[in-house]
Design a protein around this motif. Structure first.
Motif, PDB file in Angstrom:
ATOM      1  N   UNK A 441       0.824  -1.214   0.000  1.00 36.21           N
ATOM      2  CA  UNK A 441       0.000   0.000   0.000  1.00 36.21           C
ATOM      3  C   UNK A 441       0.858   1.264   0.000  1.00 36.21           C
ATOM      4  N   UNK A 442       2.173   1.090   0.016  1.00 33.13           N
ATOM      5  CA  UNK A 442       3.091   2.224  -0.051  1.00 33.13           C
ATOM      6  C   UNK A 442       3.703   2.252  -1.445  1.00 33.13           C
ATOM      7  N   UNK A 443       3.711   3.416  -2.080  1.00 30.11           N
ATOM      8  CA  UNK A 443       4.129   3.476  -3.472  1.00 30.11           C
ATOM      9  C   UNK A 443       5.162   4.566  -3.703  1.00 30.11           C
ATOM     10  N   UNK A 444       6.431   4.316  -3.326  1.00 27.31           N
ATOM     11  CA  UNK A 444       7.484   5.274  -3.668  1.00 27.31           C
ATOM     12  C   UNK A 444       7.719   5.274  -5.179  1.00 27.31           C
ATOM     13  N   UNK A 445       8.406   6.266  -5.652  1.00 27.57           N
ATOM     14  CA  UNK A 445       8.618   6.377  -7.096  1.00 27.57           C
ATOM     15  C   UNK A 445       9.416   5.197  -7.639  1.00 27.57           C
ATOM     16  N   UNK A 446      10.316   4.669  -6.820  1.00 30.33           N
ATOM     17  CA  UNK A 446      11.188   3.589  -7.296  1.00 30.33           C
ATOM     18  C   UNK A 446      11.258   2.486  -6.248  1.00 30.33           C
ATOM     19  N   UNK A 447      11.134   1.243  -6.705  1.00 31.29           N
ATOM     20  CA  UNK A 447      11.237   0.066  -5.839  1.00 31.29           C
ATOM     21  C   UNK A 447      12.221  -0.923  -6.461  1.00 31.29           C
ATOM     22  N   UNK A 448      13.160  -1.375  -5.649  1.00 32.57           N
ATOM     23  CA  UNK A 448      14.122  -2.383  -6.093  1.00 32.57           C
ATOM     24  C   UNK A 448      13.949  -3.641  -5.237  1.00 32.57           C
ATOM     25  N   UNK A 474       0.924  -0.966 -10.207  1.00 29.22           N
ATOM     26  CA  UNK A 474      -0.408  -0.360 -10.268  1.00 29.22           C
ATOM     27  C   UNK A 474      -0.477   0.887  -9.388  1.00 29.22           C
ATOM     28  N   UNK A 475       0.339   0.928  -8.344  1.00 28.79           N
ATOM     29  CA  UNK A 475       0.376   2.097  -7.470  1.00 28.79           C
ATOM     30  C   UNK A 475       1.258   3.210  -7.999  1.00 28.79           C
ATOM     31  N   UNK A 476       1.915   2.985  -9.138  1.00 31.89           N
ATOM     32  CA  UNK A 476       2.733   4.022  -9.745  1.00 31.89           C
ATOM     33  C   UNK A 476       4.215   3.876  -9.513  1.00 31.89           C
ATOM     34  N   UNK A 477       4.674   2.811  -8.883  1.00 33.77           N
ATOM     35  CA  UNK A 477       6.107   2.636  -8.630  1.00 33.77           C
ATOM     36  C   UNK A 477       6.783   2.020  -9.842  1.00 33.77           C
ATOM     37  N   UNK A 478       8.011   2.420 -10.071  1.00 28.24           N
ATOM     38  CA  UNK A 478       8.857   1.777 -11.073  1.00 28.24           C
ATOM     39  C   UNK A 478       9.600   0.648 -10.374  1.00 28.24           C
ATOM     40  N   UNK A 479       9.382  -0.572 -10.808  1.00 28.31           N
ATOM     41  CA  UNK A 479       9.888  -1.756 -10.095  1.00 28.31           C
ATOM     42  C   UNK A 479      11.028  -2.388 -10.881  1.00 28.31           C
ATOM     43  N   UNK A 480      12.084  -2.746 -10.164  1.00 26.50           N
ATOM     44  CA  UNK A 480      13.211  -3.435 -10.766  1.00 26.50           C
ATOM     45  C   UNK A 480      13.592  -4.622  -9.882  1.00 26.50           C
ATOM     46  N   UNK A 481      13.728  -5.785 -10.505  1.00 30.07           N
ATOM     47  CA  UNK A 481      14.149  -6.995  -9.801  1.00 30.07           C
ATOM     48  C   UNK A 481      15.586  -7.280 -10.187  1.00 30.07           C
ATOM     49  N   UNK A 482      16.472  -7.334  -9.201  1.00 32.31           N
ATOM     50  CA  UNK A 482      17.894  -7.506  -9.457  1.00 32.31           C
ATOM     51  C   UNK A 482      18.389  -8.886  -9.004  1.00 32.31           C
TER      52      UNK A 482
END
Length: 512
Positions: A441-448, A474-482
């Motif tokens: 439920x938390x949507x920072x601009x960037x998630x890694x 869906x919450x607007x975060x840009x997600x990257x899986x490393x």
């Protein structure tokens, strides 16, 4: 060639002696197991002879004794009763047909390397298996003691006979357990049978005897196919019993192999033994004998008396048949109460008492598995069903334990950038704990999401990661899986989720 000869002719005098001693001990058990299955004594005796002789040649473990057993006899009772309901004597015919199918299945299990799968049966299930077997063997003796209150129609002893029956049983048990304190030169069970039988004859006691079960063999077994219709209806009738006997028989056989391997500090071929058991059961059924498996008690006895080669197994079978044909009049007079005493001794020796005495020290989950195996087996009178129930519960409890081996740590490295570090194994039972580690439920601009110390094992793990990616995006975060390892990335590719996720912004990035 030398190794083959050594399997037969290493210490012949000891092998022959041990085989003779074991043959004496096999007679009462083979007769008693016939009674449990509901067939004539000759069926169990022929089975003991044929299985011993056949496995001496084709078995995968030298010096192991194979015969009609309590575990397999218990599985036959229902089929024999059902068959007799379809016509007089048909119970035996269906039993022989089931024995043929059992052999075919065991040969298949051998080529499919079932022995390797048996390694995954947990110890609590094995303990529950032998404890349930001990209980069922004991319960099967109650009709001969006039105590079967649940099935009074099975009681075969008149009230006037009960004092003599109980006296003979008590005498048998006393000799079995007290004689070894004086001498172990001869099997105490054999001495108990001789003394109690002689006493019964001298006092003229009117009690059920072996002759009450049916006629003993008067000649060699004859080759012939079971007199049943070979069609789908017959297959449907015998398949459940054959399948249960094939699996339960192999489990007891493999357990016996492990015991003998430890005692003799040697190794044996379990899959070869499975194929040999199959051939033995086919031969036994074609000649009118019961299907069976390895006998723990007699195998240990054989090794204890010096048996080490195939000659000891062959001797036990040949000597058994010789004694039956030459002393049938005496064997017919053995009181059933005496055999009940022998079977109670077998039940006591079969039980895994360590699993009971150490129940306070054993983890509760293991105790639960053992108890479930026992309860289900005793209630269903089916060792195979109890085994499956125990394995299922053990798997469930193990899954619950390993479900929490995954951890998700969260750190806010910048006001608009959160990093999740995943450690552990991601699969169907840990996926729920994996999802709970994310603030969806938390949507920072960037998630890694750093997967360097994680591994995805199945579709549930793939789906769990994809659901997290979807929710965050869906919450607007840009997600990257490393650092997703190559195996996990390949799993994504095969299932098709990786491409879909990657198409929404290249979320997946393979690492090492």
């Amino acid at each position: 060639m030398q190794d083959s000869l050594k399997q037969w002719w290493d210490r012949p005098h000891r092998d022959i002696l041990s085989g003779l001693v074991v043959a004496f001990a096999m007679i009462p058990e083979a007769i008693a197991f016939s009674g449990i299955a509901g067939v004539d004594p000759r069926v169990g005796l022929f089975g003991a002879f044929l299985l011993s002789v056949t496995l001496a040649v084709v078995g995968g473990r030298t010096a192991m004794i194979t015969s009609a057993t309590g575990s397999t006899a218990l599985l036959m009772t229902g089929l024999v009763q059902q068959g007799n309901g379809l016509g007089e004597g048909m119970g035996l015919q269906y039993l022989l047909a089931a024995g043929l199918l059992t052999g075919v299945l065991q040969i298949a299990w051998g080529y499919l390397r079932l022995a390797h799968q048996m390694r995954f049966v947990p110890q609590p299930v094995m303990a529950g298996f032998v404890n349930a077997l001990a209980i069922l063997i004991f319960l099967a003796q109650l009709p001969q003691l006039g105590l079967d209150v649940f099935h009074p129609e099975k009681v075969v002893v008149a009230a006037a006979q009960l004092p003599a029956v109980w006296g003979l049983m008590a005498l048998t048990l006393a000799i079995i357990y007290l004689l070894p304190r004086l001498t172990t030169a001869v099997p105490s069970a054999l001495v108990a049978i001789m003394i109690s039988t002689g006493l019964s004859i001298q006092l003229g006691l009117e009690v059920p005897t072996v002759a009450s079960l049916g006629t003993l063999p008067e000649g060699l077994p004859q080759l012939g196919l079971p007199q049943v219709a070979f069609n789908l209806e017959t297959l449907g009738l015998i398949l459940p019993t054959a399948l249960a006997i094939s699996l339960v028989g192999l489990m007891e056989t493999f357990l016996t192999q492990d015991i003998l391997d430890d005692i003799t500090d040697s190794s044996s071929h379990k899959n070869a033994e499975a194929r040999g058991q199959g051939i033995g059961n086919i031969v036994s059924s074609l000649f009118g004998g019961m299907a069976g498996c390895a006998l723990v008690g007699q195998s240990v006895m054989n090794v204890g008396y010096g048996g080490r080669t195939r000659l000891s197994t062959l001797t036990s079978g040949v000597a058994l048949l010789a004694m039956i044909l030459l002393a049938s009049q005496w064997v017919n007079q053995i009181p059933m109460a005496t055999l009940v005493g022998v079977m109670i001794m077998i039940a006591i020796n079969t039980a895994n008492w360590g699993s009971i005495s150490g129940i306070r020290r054993i983890p509760k989950s293991d105790t639960a598995v053992m108890l479930l195996t026992v309860v289900v087996t005793v209630l269903t009178h089916n060792l195979a069903v109890g085994l499956l129930a125990g394995v299922a519960l053990a798997g469930l409890l193990f899954s619950r334990k390993v479900a929490k081996v995954i951890a998700v740590d969260s750190a806010l490295v910048a006001p608009d950038h959160r990093v999740y570090t995943v450690r552990g194994q991601l699969f169907f039972v840990s996926s729920i704990y994996f999802r709970q580690g994310f603030e969806l439920h938390e949507h920072p601009a960037r998630v890694t999401i750093d997967m360097a110390d994680a591994h995805i094992w199945d579709q549930s793990g793939v789906t769990a990661l994809d659901q997290v990616i979807r929710r965050l995006k869906l919450g607007g975060s840009a997600v990257e899986v490393l650092h997703l390892n190559r195996e996990s990335t390949d799993l994504f590719a095969r299932i098709g989720v990786a491409e879909e996720a990657g198409g929404r912004g290249g979320a997946l990035a393979a690492g090492h």
